[in-house]
Design a protein around this motif. Structure first.
Motif, PDB file in Angstrom:
ATOM      1  N   ASN A 290      27.605 -32.837  47.866  1.00 26.12           N
ATOM      2  CA  ASN A 290      27.555 -34.256  48.274  1.00 26.12           C
ATOM      3  C   ASN A 290      26.307 -34.976  47.817  1.00 26.12           C
ATOM      4  OD1 ASN A 290      29.452 -32.987  49.892  1.00 26.12           O
ATOM      5  ND2 ASN A 290      29.218 -34.501  51.507  1.00 26.12           N
ATOM      6  N   CYS A 291      25.785 -34.640  46.652  1.00 29.05           N
ATOM      7  CA  CYS A 291      24.575 -35.352  46.271  1.00 29.05           C
ATOM      8  C   CYS A 291      24.609 -35.822  44.824  1.00 29.05           C
ATOM      9  CB  CYS A 291      23.338 -34.511  46.558  1.00 29.05           C
ATOM     10  SG  CYS A 291      23.338 -33.002  45.653  1.00 29.05           S
ATOM     11  N   ILE A 292      23.783 -36.829  44.569  1.00 31.01           N
ATOM     12  CA  ILE A 292      23.626 -37.367  43.220  1.00 31.01           C
ATOM     13  C   ILE A 292      22.255 -36.935  42.722  1.00 31.01           C
ATOM     14  CG2 ILE A 292      23.494 -39.472  41.817  1.00 31.01           C
ATOM     15  CD1 ILE A 292      25.042 -40.897  44.071  1.00 31.01           C
ATOM     16  N   GLY A 293      22.208 -36.371  41.523  1.00 32.58           N
ATOM     17  CA  GLY A 293      20.926 -35.957  40.959  1.00 32.58           C
ATOM     18  C   GLY A 293      20.377 -37.008  40.017  1.00 32.58           C
ATOM     19  N   VAL A 294      19.084 -37.216  40.066  1.00 37.11           N
ATOM     20  CA  VAL A 294      18.445 -38.137  39.122  1.00 37.11           C
ATOM     21  C   VAL A 294      17.311 -37.399  38.427  1.00 37.11           C
ATOM     22  CG1 VAL A 294      17.215 -40.329  38.829  1.00 37.11           C
ATOM     23  CG2 VAL A 294      18.990 -40.129  40.581  1.00 37.11           C
ATOM     24  N   VAL A 295      17.322 -37.436  37.098  1.00 30.66           N
ATOM     25  CA  VAL A 295      16.239 -36.820  36.323  1.00 30.66           C
ATOM     26  C   VAL A 295      15.397 -37.967  35.769  1.00 30.66           C
ATOM     27  CG1 VAL A 295      15.677 -35.249  34.443  1.00 30.66           C
ATOM     28  CG2 VAL A 295      17.828 -34.969  35.702  1.00 30.66           C
ATOM     29  N   ASN A 296      14.137 -37.995  36.171  1.00 29.68           N
ATOM     30  CA  ASN A 296      13.271 -39.116  35.779  1.00 29.68           C
ATOM     31  C   ASN A 296      12.635 -38.890  34.411  1.00 29.68           C
ATOM     32  OD1 ASN A 296      13.538 -40.892  37.945  1.00 29.68           O
ATOM     33  ND2 ASN A 296      12.115 -39.690  39.182  1.00 29.68           N
ATOM     34  N   ASP A 297      13.455 -38.921  33.379  1.00 30.13           N
ATOM     35  CA  ASP A 297      12.910 -38.704  32.035  1.00 30.13           C
ATOM     36  C   ASP A 297      11.882 -39.754  31.638  1.00 30.13           C
ATOM     37  OD1 ASP A 297      14.450 -36.434  31.592  1.00 30.13           O
ATOM     38  OD2 ASP A 297      16.137 -37.585  30.817  1.00 30.13           O
ATOM     39  N   TRP A 298      12.020 -40.974  32.154  1.00 33.77           N
ATOM     40  CA  TRP A 298      11.106 -42.045  31.741  1.00 33.77           C
ATOM     41  C   TRP A 298       9.661 -41.753  32.125  1.00 33.77           C
ATOM     42  CZ3 TRP A 298       8.191 -44.538  35.384  1.00 33.77           C
ATOM     43  CH2 TRP A 298       8.609 -44.435  36.710  1.00 33.77           C
ATOM     44  N   THR A 299       9.458 -40.969  33.182  1.00 31.03           N
ATOM     45  CA  THR A 299       8.074 -40.740  33.629  1.00 31.03           C
ATOM     46  C   THR A 299       7.275 -39.949  32.597  1.00 31.03           C
ATOM     47  OG1 THR A 299       8.793 -38.795  34.826  1.00 31.03           O
ATOM     48  CG2 THR A 299       8.556 -40.806  36.098  1.00 31.03           C
ATOM     49  N   LYS A 300       7.998 -39.200  31.729  1.00 36.52           N
ATOM     50  CA  LYS A 300       7.291 -38.415  30.713  1.00 36.52           C
ATOM     51  C   LYS A 300       6.526 -39.317  29.766  1.00 36.52           C
ATOM     52  CE  LYS A 300      10.768 -34.852  30.918  1.00 36.52           C
ATOM     53  NZ  LYS A 300      12.150 -34.716  30.451  1.00 36.52           N
ATOM     54  N   ALA A 301       7.108 -40.501  29.484  1.00 36.50           N
ATOM     55  CA  ALA A 301       6.510 -41.372  28.473  1.00 36.50           C
ATOM     56  C   ALA A 301       5.747 -42.540  29.068  1.00 36.50           C
ATOM     57  CB  ALA A 301       7.613 -41.902  27.559  1.00 36.50           C
ATOM     58  N   HIS A 302       5.921 -42.784  30.361  1.00 34.53           N
ATOM     59  CA  HIS A 302       5.405 -44.028  30.901  1.00 34.53           C
ATOM     60  C   HIS A 302       3.883 -44.006  31.042  1.00 34.53           C
ATOM     61  CE1 HIS A 302       5.025 -47.592  33.340  1.00 34.53           C
ATOM     62  NE2 HIS A 302       6.265 -47.880  33.012  1.00 34.53           N
ATOM     63  N   PRO A 303       3.209 -45.025  30.478  1.00 34.58           N
ATOM     64  CA  PRO A 303       1.743 -45.018  30.490  1.00 34.58           C
ATOM     65  C   PRO A 303       1.142 -45.068  31.899  1.00 34.58           C
ATOM     66  CG  PRO A 303       2.596 -47.124  29.682  1.00 34.58           C
ATOM     67  CD  PRO A 303       3.750 -46.184  29.759  1.00 34.58           C
ATOM     68  N   THR A 304       1.804 -45.737  32.817  1.00 37.63           N
ATOM     69  CA  THR A 304       1.209 -45.855  34.147  1.00 37.63           C
ATOM     70  C   THR A 304       1.926 -44.954  35.133  1.00 37.63           C
ATOM     71  OG1 THR A 304       2.643 -47.708  34.564  1.00 37.63           O
ATOM     72  CG2 THR A 304       0.416 -48.224  33.840  1.00 37.63           C
TER      73      THR A 304
ATOM     74  N   VAL B 133      24.953 -36.178  37.828  1.00 38.06           N
ATOM     75  CA  VAL B 133      23.522 -36.214  37.542  1.00 38.06           C
ATOM     76  C   VAL B 133      23.306 -37.301  36.511  1.00 38.06           C
ATOM     77  CG1 VAL B 133      21.560 -34.983  36.537  1.00 38.06           C
ATOM     78  CG2 VAL B 133      23.175 -33.769  38.018  1.00 38.06           C
ATOM     79  N   THR B 134      22.328 -38.172  36.729  1.00 42.11           N
ATOM     80  CA  THR B 134      22.038 -39.212  35.761  1.00 42.11           C
ATOM     81  C   THR B 134      20.600 -39.059  35.284  1.00 42.11           C
ATOM     82  OG1 THR B 134      22.151 -41.612  35.351  1.00 42.11           O
ATOM     83  CG2 THR B 134      21.454 -40.950  37.542  1.00 42.11           C
ATOM     84  N   HIS B 135      20.401 -39.260  33.988  1.00 44.49           N
ATOM     85  CA  HIS B 135      19.054 -39.200  33.418  1.00 44.49           C
ATOM     86  C   HIS B 135      18.522 -40.614  33.287  1.00 44.49           C
ATOM     87  CE1 HIS B 135      18.852 -34.912  32.057  1.00 44.49           C
ATOM     88  NE2 HIS B 135      20.113 -35.028  32.384  1.00 44.49           N
ATOM     89  N   HIS B 136      17.422 -40.888  33.975  1.00 43.95           N
ATOM     90  CA  HIS B 136      16.810 -42.215  33.905  1.00 43.95           C
ATOM     91  C   HIS B 136      15.812 -42.154  32.745  1.00 43.95           C
ATOM     92  CE1 HIS B 136      14.731 -45.652  36.383  1.00 43.95           C
ATOM     93  NE2 HIS B 136      15.097 -46.032  35.186  1.00 43.95           N
ATOM     94  N   THR B 137      16.225 -42.682  31.577  1.00 46.87           N
ATOM     95  CA  THR B 137      15.453 -42.420  30.366  1.00 46.87           C
ATOM     96  C   THR B 137      14.410 -43.481  30.053  1.00 46.87           C
ATOM     97  OG1 THR B 137      17.207 -43.478  29.118  1.00 46.87           O
ATOM     98  CG2 THR B 137      17.275 -41.086  29.257  1.00 46.87           C
ATOM     99  N   ALA B 138      14.655 -44.729  30.461  1.00 47.21           N
ATOM    100  CA  ALA B 138      13.683 -45.784  30.178  1.00 47.21           C
ATOM    101  C   ALA B 138      13.610 -46.709  31.376  1.00 47.21           C
ATOM    102  CB  ALA B 138      14.090 -46.571  28.937  1.00 47.21           C
ATOM    103  N   PHE B 139      12.384 -47.035  31.796  1.00 47.72           N
ATOM    104  CA  PHE B 139      12.234 -47.888  32.965  1.00 47.72           C
ATOM    105  C   PHE B 139      12.383 -49.349  32.538  1.00 47.72           C
ATOM    106  CE2 PHE B 139      10.555 -49.861  36.691  1.00 47.72           C
ATOM    107  CZ  PHE B 139      10.956 -49.000  37.700  1.00 47.72           C
ATOM    108  N   GLY B 140      13.331 -50.046  33.121  1.00 45.71           N
ATOM    109  CA  GLY B 140      13.563 -51.456  32.785  1.00 45.71           C
ATOM    110  C   GLY B 140      13.484 -52.302  34.030  1.00 45.71           C
TER     111      GLY B 140
END
Ligand code: NAG
Ligand code: NAG
Ligand code: NAG
Length: 400
Positions: free
Chosen positions: A62-76, A201-208
């Protein structure tokens, strides 16, 4: 915060338990928004296509997975990590999400839905809406999150024809619509066989960012905004996805500009397999690599004629916005987008490369239809539309 609500309409949003939000369209974007809403404490129900999908969801806990790929590249990223528990590097899970499949008997209504997020692809939206239409009423709110334009109009035409007629009978069934636009990059990974590697599972690849506005009702006089709409805006604006709420005319203007960029950049890049920057090359003689004069002149002339055509369509269809949608303003915007996304591959190019159906129907197709409706010739958009349809057909329908 004021959402232009009628006085007295926003009282009950402080009640103790928040109301359930249904999410239809468990693709990358739908899952991302659903997971963040769940994380912020909202009860969530995913509306899945089949009972088998519901069973897989229950089996997965019963859960949704989120992989925060954007944090790898994000400067802040440190800043985000400190201020936001959802922004950790590790994948996170939104737990205790419910799921339902349509009942076998489509005539049975099922319980009413007061808050719905429709995150299907544009081309699947009418069918998806049909599956929930009987569960929506005038007190419901529907958030539309499709790329391109015309989805709202298609829903009105298909399901609520001729709103004027509703004035005689009370319009009991037309929900309030919130239009949203999202620029977060997200995707669901596929394995080599092209199957979804990980369910839900969704990969959050770029923060917009996300922008939402209430679409004014076509009814005259417009009904008061239901409580569900105010609550939905509150829920969305609390998400850590850089969400803003604006008015419809502001959002409409931005959507029309974005549509112009998508209509001019995407088909050409999809047809020629090139990155966005090639659409607006720097003039010859500028300090970048040498650019062929003929190439520069022809791209420039393509963009001017495409933007002039789009501006002419907009001038008839949306005269009140004309001062901001001149051919010049549109061309400046498109050029700016081609420069800022110079190294990107447009979504249409990615679709064509993967043999998927593109969103051309809701981009150039929408402009062609809008032109026809208002008596504006659309040779450029018609040609682009036709060539993309041909490309789609040659890659997955027909074999010669
Ligand atoms: C809508 O929002 C824009 C941008 O925030 C603002 O400039 C404009 O005055 C607003 N229009 C109305 C009718 O509220
Ligand atoms: C449309 O263009 C915007 C940039 O203006 C881009 O972020 C978006 O991904 C494009 N959408 C589609 C469907 O190509
Ligand atoms: C363009 O590509 C860059 C780097 O690959 C990425 O960070 C950015 O989000 C992309 N922009 C759009 C609009 O897709």
């Amino acid at each position: 915060m004021s959402f232009g609500a009628p006085a007295g309409a926003s009282q009950s949003t402080t009640s103790s338990s928040p109301s359930r939000i249904h999410v239809l369209g468990a693709g990358a974007v739908g899952l991302l928004i659903a997971a963040h809403l769940r994380q912020s404490g909202r009860p969530i129900t995913l509306l899945l296509r089949t009972q088998a999908a519901v069973d897989r969801f229950l089996h997965g806990g019963n859960c949704i997975g989120v992989v925060n790929d954007w944090t790898k590249a994000h400067p802040t990223r440190r800043l985000f990590l400190a201020s936001d528990p959802c922004a950790s590097l590790a994948p996170w899970k939104a737990a205790d999400v419910q799921a339902e499949a349509p009942t076998a008997d489509s005539s049975s209504r099922g319980p009413m839905i007061s808050r719905l997020i429709l995150a299907t692809k544009a081309q699947d939206t009418l069918h998806a809406y049909w599956s929930v239409k009987e569960r929506l009423c005038s007190q419901s709110t529907v958030v539309l999150l499709q790329n391109g334009m015309g989805v709202y109009e298609a829903i009105q035409r298909e399901f609520y024809p001729s709103p004027q007629q509703h004035q005689k009978e009370p319009a009991t069934d037309i929900p309030t619509f919130i239009i949203g636009t999202n620029s977060h990059g997200c995707l669901r990974c596929q394995n080599e066989e092209g199957e979804k590697e990980e369910d839900f599972v969704t990969h959050h690849t770029a923060f917009g960012s996300c922008l939402f506005a209430v679409r004014p009702s076509l009814l005259n006089p417009p009904p008061a905004l239901p409580e569900s709409a105010l609550d939905m805006l509150t829920a969305l604006s609390s998400l850590s996805l850089d969400v803003s709420i604006t008015n419809w005319s502001d959002l409409h203007l931005r959507l029309l500009l974005k549509l112009a960029a998508n209509a001019t950049i995407n088909p050409v890049t999809a047809l020629t397999d090139c990155r966005n920057g090639y659409l607006a090359p720097p003039p010859p003689g500028s300090d970048s690599q040498c650019v062929d004069q003929d190439y520069y002149t022809s791209m420039h002339s393509y963009l001017s004629s495409a933007c002039a055509e789009i501006s002419a369509i907009y001038a008839r269809a949306h005269p009140h916005l004309h001062s901001e949608l001149t051919a010049r303003a549109i061309e400046d915007y498109v050029t700016h987008i081609a420069h800022t996304t110079a190294r990107n591959r447009s979504s249409m190019l990615q679709d064509v490369a993967a043999g998927r159906q593109t969103e051309v129907e809701w981009i150039n197709g929408y402009l062609v239809r809008l032109g026809q409706q208002h008596g504006v010739p659309t040779p450029v958009n018609t040609l682009l539309y036709t060539l993309v349809k041909l490309k789609e057909a040659s890659s997955h329908h027909t074999k010669y």
